[in-house]
Scaffold this motif. Structure first.
Motif, PDB file in Angstrom:
ATOM      1  N   SER A  16     -59.010  10.133   4.668  1.00  0.00           N
ATOM      2  CA  SER A  16     -59.664  10.494   3.406  1.00  0.00           C
ATOM      3  C   SER A  16     -60.388  11.830   3.514  1.00  0.00           C
ATOM      4  N   ILE A  17     -61.114  12.027   4.617  1.00  0.00           N
ATOM      5  CA  ILE A  17     -61.833  13.294   4.790  1.00  0.00           C
ATOM      6  C   ILE A  17     -60.851  14.456   4.923  1.00  0.00           C
ATOM      7  N   LEU A  18     -59.784  14.246   5.679  1.00  0.00           N
ATOM      8  CA  LEU A  18     -58.775  15.303   5.814  1.00  0.00           C
ATOM      9  C   LEU A  18     -58.165  15.627   4.456  1.00  0.00           C
ATOM     10  N   GLY A  19     -57.882  14.595   3.656  1.00  0.00           N
ATOM     11  CA  GLY A  19     -57.349  14.839   2.324  1.00  0.00           C
ATOM     12  C   GLY A  19     -58.301  15.647   1.464  1.00  0.00           C
ATOM     13  N   GLY A  20     -59.606  15.322   1.532  1.00  0.00           N
ATOM     14  CA  GLY A  20     -60.594  16.072   0.760  1.00  0.00           C
ATOM     15  C   GLY A  20     -60.730  17.513   1.218  1.00  0.00           C
ATOM     16  N   LEU A  21     -60.692  17.736   2.533  1.00  0.00           N
ATOM     17  CA  LEU A  21     -60.791  19.096   3.068  1.00  0.00           C
ATOM     18  C   LEU A  21     -59.584  19.938   2.661  1.00  0.00           C
ATOM     19  N   VAL A  22     -58.394  19.343   2.752  1.00  0.00           N
ATOM     20  CA  VAL A  22     -57.183  20.074   2.366  1.00  0.00           C
ATOM     21  C   VAL A  22     -57.212  20.398   0.871  1.00  0.00           C
ATOM     22  N   ALA A  23     -57.634  19.431   0.056  1.00  0.00           N
ATOM     23  CA  ALA A  23     -57.705  19.662  -1.388  1.00  0.00           C
ATOM     24  C   ALA A  23     -58.679  20.787  -1.718  1.00  0.00           C
ATOM     25  N   ALA A  24     -59.812  20.820  -1.014  1.00  0.00           N
ATOM     26  CA  ALA A  24     -60.794  21.881  -1.259  1.00  0.00           C
ATOM     27  C   ALA A  24     -60.269  23.240  -0.813  1.00  0.00           C
ATOM     28  N   TYR A  25     -59.622  23.279   0.345  1.00  0.00           N
ATOM     29  CA  TYR A  25     -59.099  24.541   0.869  1.00  0.00           C
ATOM     30  C   TYR A  25     -57.962  25.069  -0.011  1.00  0.00           C
ATOM     31  N   LYS A  26     -57.183  24.128  -0.593  1.00  0.00           N
ATOM     32  CA  LYS A  26     -56.067  24.505  -1.477  1.00  0.00           C
ATOM     33  C   LYS A  26     -56.456  24.310  -2.946  1.00  0.00           C
ATOM     34  N   LYS A  27     -57.694  24.592  -3.254  1.00  0.00           N
ATOM     35  CA  LYS A  27     -58.224  24.365  -4.603  1.00  0.00           C
ATOM     36  C   LYS A  27     -57.339  25.013  -5.671  1.00  0.00           C
ATOM     37  N   ASP A  28     -57.076  24.222  -6.744  1.00  0.00           N
ATOM     38  CA  ASP A  28     -56.320  24.664  -7.911  1.00  0.00           C
ATOM     39  C   ASP A  28     -54.842  24.927  -7.622  1.00  0.00           C
ATOM     40  N   THR A  29     -54.365  24.461  -6.477  1.00  0.00           N
ATOM     41  CA  THR A  29     -52.937  24.544  -6.197  1.00  0.00           C
ATOM     42  C   THR A  29     -52.302  23.184  -6.451  1.00  0.00           C
ATOM     43  N   TRP A  30     -50.987  23.099  -6.334  1.00  0.00           N
ATOM     44  CA  TRP A  30     -50.308  21.826  -6.564  1.00  0.00           C
ATOM     45  C   TRP A  30     -50.712  20.794  -5.516  1.00  0.00           C
ATOM     46  N   ILE A  31     -51.041  21.250  -4.304  1.00  0.00           N
ATOM     47  CA  ILE A  31     -51.485  20.315  -3.260  1.00  0.00           C
ATOM     48  C   ILE A  31     -52.792  19.657  -3.670  1.00  0.00           C
ATOM     49  N   ASP A  32     -53.727  20.452  -4.170  1.00  0.00           N
ATOM     50  CA  ASP A  32     -55.012  19.935  -4.643  1.00  0.00           C
ATOM     51  C   ASP A  32     -54.801  18.930  -5.769  1.00  0.00           C
TER      52      ASP A  32
END
Length: 321
Positions: free
Chosen positions: A115-131
């Motif tokens: 869950s934490i890894l998912g949140g970190l990746v989403a934040a780092y890729k903010k506003d992209t399709w991954i996020d």
């Protein structure tokens, strides 16, 4: 920090006192005669008198409260009336709590990193399709009740694939791997339900940290992204996540009642259900108190960790300065 700890401990003690008052009234608020419910409709007057005396129903409310308080201090909650007739309540609760602890530890070991890894990746890729994928999938999964997720996993994994076990409780004498195998589906159900919530909290905290002056300064100095995350962002970004995990830990111990029933797992939540169904008030009192104490300890620990990570938060957690 000492004053902060003192305030939080005082708050915990007050909450525990209120809870013990509520627990004291449980038999008195039940419909009908509690002694008759336990002893059965054909019980003799002698048996009814024995049960009444064991429950302390003839005592004053203050005496009943004193009995509950004494049981918390001495860990002597008496014997079970119906869940396991004649067995010490403390042993029943201890066994169920140990089972719940295994499920909780395994769940946290899987759920927290993912869950934490998912949140970190989403934040780092903010506003992209991954996020967007991480956030939207997390929101959708969070809307699923845990028991529905459990039934879904049973239908689509346990039935066609022999590796996944229907029963959450492993046979007596099972090794560690076999126990983990039986716990795998309940843990996956917990992950499905909690992933989105924890990932979104982590994402929000990380984005706030990335937008801060100290993060911008670190990036302007040319520091590697990994170094900035590790030294400047993680500590502040994970504070909301730690607070959320502290509150959810209590739920994981006592709130997964439906999930434990679905998988036939003999945890503390399942014990509470059986105690309610069979009007076993000593077991019910002890189980509720234990779950509440665990919840308070988990919340207190999370508050202390957050206060250590960010001293400024001590003025907002628990109130005062």
């Amino acid at each position: 920090m000492t004053r902060f700890i003192g305030r939080r401990l005082f708050s915990v003690l007050v909450t525990l006192g209120v809870l013990m008052i509520v627990v004291t009234f449980i038999p008195n608020l039940s419909p009908g005669d509690p002694a008759r419910q336990i002893a059965g409709g054909t019980a003799t007057p002698e048996r009814l008198a024995e049960v009444t005396e064991s429950l302390g129903l003839d005592d004053s409310i203050l005496q009943q409260f004193a009995t509950v308080a004494r049981s918390v201090v001495t860990l002597n909650f008496g014997d079970s009336f119906s869940v396991a007739k004649g067995a010490p309540v403390f042993e029943l609760v201890s066994d169920a709590l140990f089972n719940s602890a295994k499920l909780v530890v395994f769940s946290l070991a899987v759920m927290v990193p993912i869950s934490i890894l998912g949140g970190l990746v989403a934040a780092y890729k903010k506003d992209t399709w991954i996020d967007r994928v991480i956030v939207n999938v997390g929101v959708a999964l969070s809307a699923i009740p845990d028991f529905v997720a459990g039934v879904f996993l049973l239908a689509f994994l346990a039935v066609p694939i022999e590796f996944f076990k229907v029963q959450g409780s492993a046979p007596a004498g099972a090794g560690v791997f076999q126990q983990m195998q039986h716990l795998l589906l309940p843990v996956m159900a917990v992950l499905l339900v909690y992933f989105g919530y924890i990932a979104r909290v982590t994402r929000a905290g990380t984005i706030n940290s990335l937008d801060s002056d100290y993060a911008r300064t670190a990036f302007m100095r040319g520091l590697p992204t990994a170094t900035v995350f590790r030294k400047h962002i993680a500590r502040n970004a994970l504070q909301p996540t730690v607070a959320v995990l502290g509150t959810q830990l209590g739920y994981l111990f006592g709130g997964m009642v439906a999930l434990e029933v679905v998988f036939g797992y003999q945890g503390i939540g399942n014990l509470i259900i059986r105690a309610v169904q069979r009007s076993d008030y000593p077991v019910l009192r002890a189980s509720v108190l234990v779950v509440a104490i665990i919840y308070m300890i988990a919340t207190l620990t999370a508050d202390l960790i957050v206060a250590w990570m960010n001293p400024r938060s001590r003025s907002t957690i628990g109130g005062g300065s």
